[in-house]
Scaffold this motif. Structure first.
Motif, PDB file in Angstrom:
ATOM      1  N   TYR A 210       0.950  -1.216  -0.211  1.00 29.19           N
ATOM      2  CA  TYR A 210       0.139  -0.115  -0.196  1.00 29.19           C
ATOM      3  C   TYR A 210       0.983   1.002   0.362  1.00 29.19           C
ATOM      4  CZ  TYR A 210       0.228   0.353   4.518  1.00 29.19           C
ATOM      5  OH  TYR A 210       1.114   0.188   6.201  1.00 29.19           O
ATOM      6  N   ALA A 214       4.005   6.556  -2.700  1.00 33.54           N
ATOM      7  CA  ALA A 214       4.101   7.703  -1.175  1.00 33.54           C
ATOM      8  C   ALA A 214       2.920   8.913  -1.516  1.00 33.54           C
ATOM      9  CB  ALA A 214       5.038   8.308  -1.469  1.00 33.54           C
ATOM     10  N   ALA A 215       1.031   8.125  -1.468  1.00 37.26           N
ATOM     11  CA  ALA A 215       0.305   9.050  -0.819  1.00 37.26           C
ATOM     12  C   ALA A 215       0.157  10.406  -1.857  1.00 37.26           C
ATOM     13  CB  ALA A 215       0.244   9.459   0.314  1.00 37.26           C
ATOM     14  N   THR A 219       4.076  10.730  -7.674  1.00 34.59           N
ATOM     15  CA  THR A 219       3.534  11.284  -9.467  1.00 34.59           C
ATOM     16  C   THR A 219       3.868  11.927  -9.862  1.00 34.59           C
ATOM     17  OG1 THR A 219       2.378  12.774  -8.575  1.00 34.59           O
ATOM     18  CG2 THR A 219       1.090   9.614  -8.091  1.00 34.59           C
ATOM     19  N   TYR A 222       4.267  17.303  -7.036  1.00 34.00           N
ATOM     20  CA  TYR A 222       4.719  18.057  -5.308  1.00 34.00           C
ATOM     21  C   TYR A 222       6.307  18.240  -5.543  1.00 34.00           C
ATOM     22  CZ  TYR A 222       0.182  16.332  -3.820  1.00 34.00           C
ATOM     23  OH  TYR A 222      -0.598  15.211  -3.486  1.00 34.00           O
ATOM     24  N   ARG A 232      -4.079  15.138   1.558  1.00 33.15           N
ATOM     25  CA  ARG A 232      -2.651  13.882   1.891  1.00 33.15           C
ATOM     26  C   ARG A 232      -1.738  15.306   2.010  1.00 33.15           C
ATOM     27  NH1 ARG A 232      -3.658   8.306   0.293  1.00 33.15           N
ATOM     28  NH2 ARG A 232      -5.417   8.832  -1.276  1.00 33.15           N
TER      29      ARG A 232
HETATM   30  N1  LIG Z   1      -3.067  -1.740   5.099  1.00 35.43           N
HETATM   31  C1  LIG Z   1      -3.515   0.101   5.414  1.00 35.43           C
HETATM   32  O1  LIG Z   1      -2.677   0.349   6.250  1.00 35.43           O
HETATM   33  C2  LIG Z   1      -3.511   1.237   4.034  1.00 35.43           C
HETATM   34  C3  LIG Z   1      -2.644   2.238   4.151  1.00 35.43           C
HETATM   35  C4  LIG Z   1      -3.166   2.997   3.124  1.00 35.43           C
HETATM   36  C5  LIG Z   1      -3.328   2.713   1.936  1.00 35.43           C
HETATM   37  N2  LIG Z   1      -3.960   1.377   1.685  1.00 35.43           N
HETATM   38  C6  LIG Z   1      -4.916   0.695   0.614  1.00 35.43           C
HETATM   39  O2  LIG Z   1      -3.959   1.335  -0.521  1.00 35.43           O
HETATM   40  C7  LIG Z   1      -4.574   2.097  -0.853  1.00 35.43           C
HETATM   41  C8  LIG Z   1      -3.567   3.023  -2.030  1.00 35.43           C
HETATM   42  O3  LIG Z   1      -3.204   4.133  -0.929  1.00 35.43           O
HETATM   43  P1  LIG Z   1      -3.520   5.436  -0.897  1.00 35.43           P
HETATM   44  O4  LIG Z   1      -4.176   5.829  -1.734  1.00 35.43           O
HETATM   45  O5  LIG Z   1      -3.361   5.935  -0.088  1.00 35.43           O
HETATM   46  O6  LIG Z   1      -1.881   5.969  -1.528  1.00 35.43           O
HETATM   47  P2  LIG Z   1      -0.794   6.322  -3.075  1.00 35.43           P
HETATM   48  O7  LIG Z   1      -2.074   4.848  -3.722  1.00 35.43           O
HETATM   49  O8  LIG Z   1      -0.329   5.679  -2.587  1.00 35.43           O
HETATM   50  O9  LIG Z   1      -1.625   7.540  -3.599  1.00 35.43           O
HETATM   51  C9  LIG Z   1      -2.577   7.513  -4.237  1.00 35.43           C
HETATM   52  C10 LIG Z   1      -3.172   9.255  -4.219  1.00 35.43           C
HETATM   53  O10 LIG Z   1      -2.417   9.777  -5.223  1.00 35.43           O
HETATM   54  C11 LIG Z   1      -2.348  10.771  -5.389  1.00 35.43           C
HETATM   55  N3  LIG Z   1      -2.711  10.134  -7.066  1.00 35.43           N
HETATM   56  C12 LIG Z   1      -2.831   8.595  -7.675  1.00 35.43           C
HETATM   57  N4  LIG Z   1      -2.497   9.345  -8.866  1.00 35.43           N
HETATM   58  C13 LIG Z   1      -2.127  10.278  -9.521  1.00 35.43           C
HETATM   59  C14 LIG Z   1      -2.176  10.664 -10.540  1.00 35.43           C
HETATM   60  N5  LIG Z   1      -1.907  10.191 -11.523  1.00 35.43           N
HETATM   61  N6  LIG Z   1      -2.175  12.462 -11.277  1.00 35.43           N
HETATM   62  C15 LIG Z   1      -1.942  13.303  -9.566  1.00 35.43           C
HETATM   63  N7  LIG Z   1      -2.221  12.357  -8.505  1.00 35.43           N
HETATM   64  C16 LIG Z   1      -2.112  10.634  -8.806  1.00 35.43           C
HETATM   65  C17 LIG Z   1      -4.333  11.235  -5.030  1.00 35.43           C
HETATM   66  O11 LIG Z   1      -4.266  11.996  -4.470  1.00 35.43           O
HETATM   67  P3  LIG Z   1      -4.293  13.242  -4.514  1.00 35.43           P
HETATM   68  O12 LIG Z   1      -5.845  13.381  -3.814  1.00 35.43           O
HETATM   69  O13 LIG Z   1      -4.302  13.999  -3.571  1.00 35.43           O
HETATM   70  O14 LIG Z   1      -4.806  13.496  -5.908  1.00 35.43           O
HETATM   71  C18 LIG Z   1      -4.296   9.782  -4.943  1.00 35.43           C
HETATM   72  O15 LIG Z   1      -5.409   9.896  -3.907  1.00 35.43           O
HETATM   73  C19 LIG Z   1      -5.436   3.034  -0.417  1.00 35.43           C
HETATM   74  O16 LIG Z   1      -6.922   3.219  -1.624  1.00 35.43           O
HETATM   75  C20 LIG Z   1      -5.493   1.773   0.140  1.00 35.43           C
HETATM   76  O17 LIG Z   1      -6.950   0.959  -0.398  1.00 35.43           O
HETATM   77  C21 LIG Z   1      -4.342   0.285   3.084  1.00 35.43           C
END
Ligand SMILES: NC(=O)c1ccc[n+]([C@@H]2O[C@H](COP(=O)([O-])OP(=O)(O)OC[C@H]3O[C@@H](n4cnc5c(N)ncnc54)[C@H](OP(=O)(O)O)[C@@H]3O)[C@@H](O)[C@H]2O)c1
Length: 314
Positions: A210, A214-215, A219, A222, A232
């Motif tokens: 996950y 890196a949130a 991408t 930033y 985020r």
């Molecule tokens: N097990 C755990 O403890 C745990 C913890 C965290 C997450 N998760 C799971 O892992 C999944 C992925 O993690 P995550 O969503 O927190 O973080 P991530 O996938 O690292 O980052 C996603 C975020 O990045 C931005 N983003 C994505 N694609 C983009 C693009 N093409 N251009 C610009 N910005 C982009 C968006 O944020 P903006 O809102 O800033 O645009 C998006 O919400 C979650 O949805 C969840 O299902 C699990």
């Protein structure tokens, strides 16, 4: 056609990138969530990740919003049999921890919100040290026996408790963790690679990292000195302006430019090439954010590119 990755422990093939669901009902409206889910499945995606607690932290939410949106989407698209649904227990405000009664009650609520009779992959979201692993596994095993859960998995867990859980399952011949969801990406390597990866490889666990982007930091949207307009913000600020963050982004930028693809695709492709990794998780808040995530499913980094990324992130 995208190559699916065999997820043998479940007996199904999954798309190489799992769609993260924490945005649904948080930073993504229900209508935008439906659009993202439709586009992901239209591109061949079949693996959706959520948790009962998503997104209790958001003002006005109580937890369960993401599962409810996914459940409504499954019902309206009538495609439950075509997708693999993973959800998690332990952090919903009404069902905190992993006591056996909590697990049983939380699972019922997840099934109701998801509008399904079974969960494909059920994670312990955060470990609960007040409950012996034997009791946790026994409670999860009951759900498997009842047909409510197909397979079980662990997310935030120590190597010791993971090993102990696997040993108990082997001893008792009951359900075992078949997958792991660790925090792992180009900016967060050490804990997973040194502590959990050896166990995942030894026990043939499927691994779904996950925060793969890196949130959002990976991408490349930033940059130091520029304002961060995102929910985020607290999670990405820590990487901005660091020497390592700069090195990683510069390497990603260079490879993305050479290969004419998106920085996010590079970050996900690096994960896909790491030992033990089955499919990284990434979420899209909007439809426009999805193409770089989908592109990773069919993108291979060359050896020298992998080396450059690994070195920059060391
Ligand atoms: N097990 C755990 O403890 C745990 C913890 C965290 C997450 N998760 C799971 O892992 C999944 C992925 O993690 P995550 O969503 O927190 O973080 P991530 O996938 O690292 O980052 C996603 C975020 O990045 C931005 N983003 C994505 N694609 C983009 C693009 N093409 N251009 C610009 N910005 C982009 C968006 O944020 P903006 O809102 O800033 O645009 C998006 O919400 C979650 O949805 C969840 O299902 C699990």
């Amino acid at each position: 056609m995208t190559r699916l990755r065999t997820y043998s422990s479940l007996g199904v093939n999954v798309f190489p990138v799992s769609l993260g669901g924490n945005v649904f009902g948080w930073s993504a409206s229900p209508a935008e969530s439906f659009r993202v889910l439709d586009a992901y499945t239209a591109a061949g995606g079949n693996f959706i990740d959520t948790a009962d607690s998503y997104s209790a932290w958001a003002p006005g939410n109580e937890g369960g919003e993401s599962e409810r949106i996914i459940g409504d989407w499954l019902a309206s698209r009538r495609n439950r049999a075509d997708v693999v649904i993973a959800t998690k227990v332990s952090a919903h405000p009404q069902h905190r921890g992993l006591a056996p009664a909590t697990i049983a009650a939380a699972a019922e609520d997840s099934l109701r919100r998801l509008r399904t009779d079974h969960i494909d992959l059920y994670y312990t979201h955060f470990d609960d040290l007040s409950v012996p692993v034997e009791d946790i596994i026994a409670a999860l095993d009951r759900l498997v026996t009842q047909g409510k859960v197909r397979a079980i998995a662990a997310s935030n867990i120590t190597p010791e408790r993971l090993e102990a859980s696997l040993a108990f399952s082997a001893r008792e011949g009951c359900a075992r963790y078949v997958a792991l969801q660790p925090h792992y990406n180009l900016m967060e390597r050490e804990f997973y690679e040194t502590s959990l990866r050896p166990i995942a490889l030894r026990h043939d666990l499927a691994v779904f990292p996950y925060f793969s982007l890196a949130a959002g930091f990976l991408t490349g949207k930033y940059r130091p000195g520029e304002p961060i307009d995102s929910v985020r913000e607290p999670r990405v600020t820590k990487y901005l302006g660091t020497e390592r963050g700069h090195r990683v982004l510069a390497t990603i930028d260079q490879i993305a430019a050479t290969r004419a693809t998106y920085p996010a695709t590079i970050a996900l492709a690096w994960l896909l090439a790491q030992p033990s990794i089955t499919a990284p998780l990434a979420s899209a808040r909007t439809l426009a954010q999805l193409p770089p995530i989908l592109a990773a499913a069919d993108f291979d980094l060359k050896d020298d590119e992998l080396t450059a990324l690994s070195e920059a992130s060391t």
